[in-house]
Design an enzyme around this catalytic site. Structure first.
Site, short mmCIF file in Angstrom:
data_model
loop_
_atom_site.label_atom_id
_atom_site.label_comp_id
_atom_site.label_asym_id
_atom_site.label_seq_id
_atom_site.Cartn_x
_atom_site.Cartn_y
_atom_site.Cartn_z
N ASP A 144 0.84 -1.20 0.00
CA ASP A 144 0.00 0.00 0.00
C ASP A 144 0.88 1.25 0.00
O ASP A 144 1.70 1.44 0.90
CB ASP A 144 -0.90 -0.01 1.26
N GLU A 179 -0.64 -0.69 -4.46
CA GLU A 179 -1.93 -0.05 -4.18
C GLU A 179 -1.78 1.46 -4.03
O GLU A 179 -0.88 1.94 -3.37
CB GLU A 179 -2.50 -0.65 -2.88
N GLU A 185 -9.87 3.48 -2.83
CA GLU A 185 -10.47 3.81 -1.54
C GLU A 185 -10.76 5.31 -1.42
O GLU A 185 -11.60 5.70 -0.61
CB GLU A 185 -9.60 3.31 -0.37
N ASP A 225 -14.40 2.12 -0.74
CA ASP A 225 -14.63 2.03 0.72
C ASP A 225 -16.13 2.23 0.95
O ASP A 225 -16.68 3.28 0.61
CB ASP A 225 -13.83 3.09 1.46
N HIS A 240 -12.24 -1.75 0.27
CA HIS A 240 -11.35 -1.31 1.35
C HIS A 240 -11.92 -1.71 2.71
O HIS A 240 -13.09 -1.43 3.01
CB HIS A 240 -11.24 0.21 1.23
N GLU A 275 -10.43 -7.38 3.01
CA GLU A 275 -9.28 -6.84 3.76
C GLU A 275 -9.62 -6.83 5.24
O GLU A 275 -10.66 -6.33 5.65
CB GLU A 275 -8.99 -5.41 3.29
MG LIG Z 1 -4.99 1.46 1.06
#
Ligand SMILES: [Mg+2]
Length: 384
Positions: free
Chosen positions: A211, A237, A264, A287, A314, A336
């Site tokens: 990430d 990411e 996200e 998200d 997300h 996740e």
């Molecule tokens: Mg992230």
């Protein structure tokens, strides 16, 4: 069934009771450098949460039969104003079961001031509360309303304490990059050393995602991917600022074979449709508490599926909202689960999001209670 009120609420959970087992070491959070988009101005160790004066916002939608539903998002202060003063009053009198209609209505209501960011968070919290309410009225868990069945979805663990996540039973991992372009070649060396160490710990087989949290530029992302190639990152990411659309196109062109993930910080289905049409990323990561709620995630999942792309929302394994989306939308194949607690403290002893079930052997389910299965005692909720 008409909506009679929409409230903006503060949730004050009680202090966890009982002694905690001693951690074997402090959590990676606060212990490690994290690459972020403010590094050029505030240094590497800045804690973004400490720069924001707000916590979570909860939203309750009440229906005329006395039933109510709960949703939640972040950035409470400005989001509460939108819920209280604009979106909430606009929805009173509407049919609370019409989630699709109300999602579109809310999106269009935000047009004069912009529908991304804070506005999308307000829409998300209300949309989630409406889905919760629908489930409670029907006496069904939300995943059933989506057409899903009880199932366990494999999770990847987001933590830099990968050895601890392995002990907990996870078999895929996401770690946070430490350094961005401002740290120069020394930062690049440190990034490589850290990823090499993580790969060494987890072994050759498991997926290892990285990430970058909006902190890179195209050139640095390409140099990073070249350096990390021997460690086979499962994806890179959020390399770029979410608004840098040309950058996303350029990055895909320069890294044709590297799996890329993002989303996200994209809001509404539109940026996802843009990305899918140009195939600039491989994994879409909306998200659910920011992008427009469950209604938006369902549309984004349909976009991903039609384009042959993956959708992995997300933090989907961490909240009741994401857990129901994962059980209910059959094209979500992996969730996740974020671990911010210290190694050595069992997850059963770590406060979880309301209504969320715990992962078992690296897989997540969803509660079978009506709605999202969130029960918060009235005394812990107060007007925001
Ligand atoms: Mg992230």
């Amino acid at each position: 069934m008409k909506i009679t009120a929409i409230e903006a609420l503060r949730y004050s959970p009680p202090e966890p009771a009982g002694a905690h087992p001693a951690p074997s070491r402090p959590s990676w959070q606060g212990r490690q450098d994290v690459s972020h988009p403010l590094a050029r101005y505030r240094g590497r160790r800045v804690d973004f949460n400490s720069l924001m004066p707000w916590g979570d916002l909860w939203v309750r939608v009440r229906a005329e039969n006395g039933t109510s539903g709960l949703g939640a998002t972040q950035f409470a202060g400005p989001v509460a104003a939108l819920v209280r003063d604009h979106l909430g009053p606009a929805l009173v009198g509407e049919d609370c079961r019409a989630t699709d209609r109300l999602a579109d209505l809310m999106f269009r209501l935000t047009k004069p001031y912009g529908s991304a960011g804070i506005a999308s968070c307000a829409v998300s919290a209300i949309d989630l509360a409406l889905w919760d309410l629908r489930g409670r009225i029907a006496g069904e868990p939300v995943y059933r309303l989506l057409g899903g069945a009880p199932r366990r979805v494999p999770c990847y663990a987001t933590t830099n304490d990968v050895d601890w996540a392995m002990e907990l039973g996870f078999e895929a991992f996401k770690v946070t990059l430490g350094y961005g372009p401002e740290a120069g070649s020394e930062g690049l060396d440190r990034n490589e050393a850290f990823i090499a160490e993580c790969r060494e710990t987890i072994g050759d087989e498991p997926d290892l995602y990285i990430d970058c949290w909006m902190s890179l530029d195209v050139d640095y992302a390409v140099r990073l991917a070249e350096r990390l190639y021997p460690y086979q990152p499962g994806w890179l990411e959020e390399c770029l600022l979410p608004e840098d659309l040309d950058g996303h196109v350029a990055l895909r062109r320069r890294l044709p074979a590297q799996t890329l993930a993002t989303g996200e910080h994209w809001y509404s289905p539109f940026p996802f449709q843009w990305a899918a049409a140009r195939r600039v990323v491989d994994v879409l990561q909306p998200d659910i508490q920011w992008c427009g709620g469950l209604s938006a995630v369902a549309r984004i999942a349909a976009i991903a599926d039609s384009a042959g792309l993956a959708v992995m929302p997300h933090l989907a394994g961490t909240t009741a909202f994401g857990q129901h989306a994962s059980a209910g939308i059959s094209t979500i194949h992996r969730a996740e689960y974020r671990i911010g607690s210290a190694p050595g403290v069992p997850l059963e002893r770590v406060p979880q999001a309301p209504g969320a079930v715990l992962p078992v052997n690296g897989e997540i389910g969803a509660s079978d209670a009506p709605g999202f299965g969130i029960e918060i005692p009235e005394a812990q909720l107060s007007p925001y």
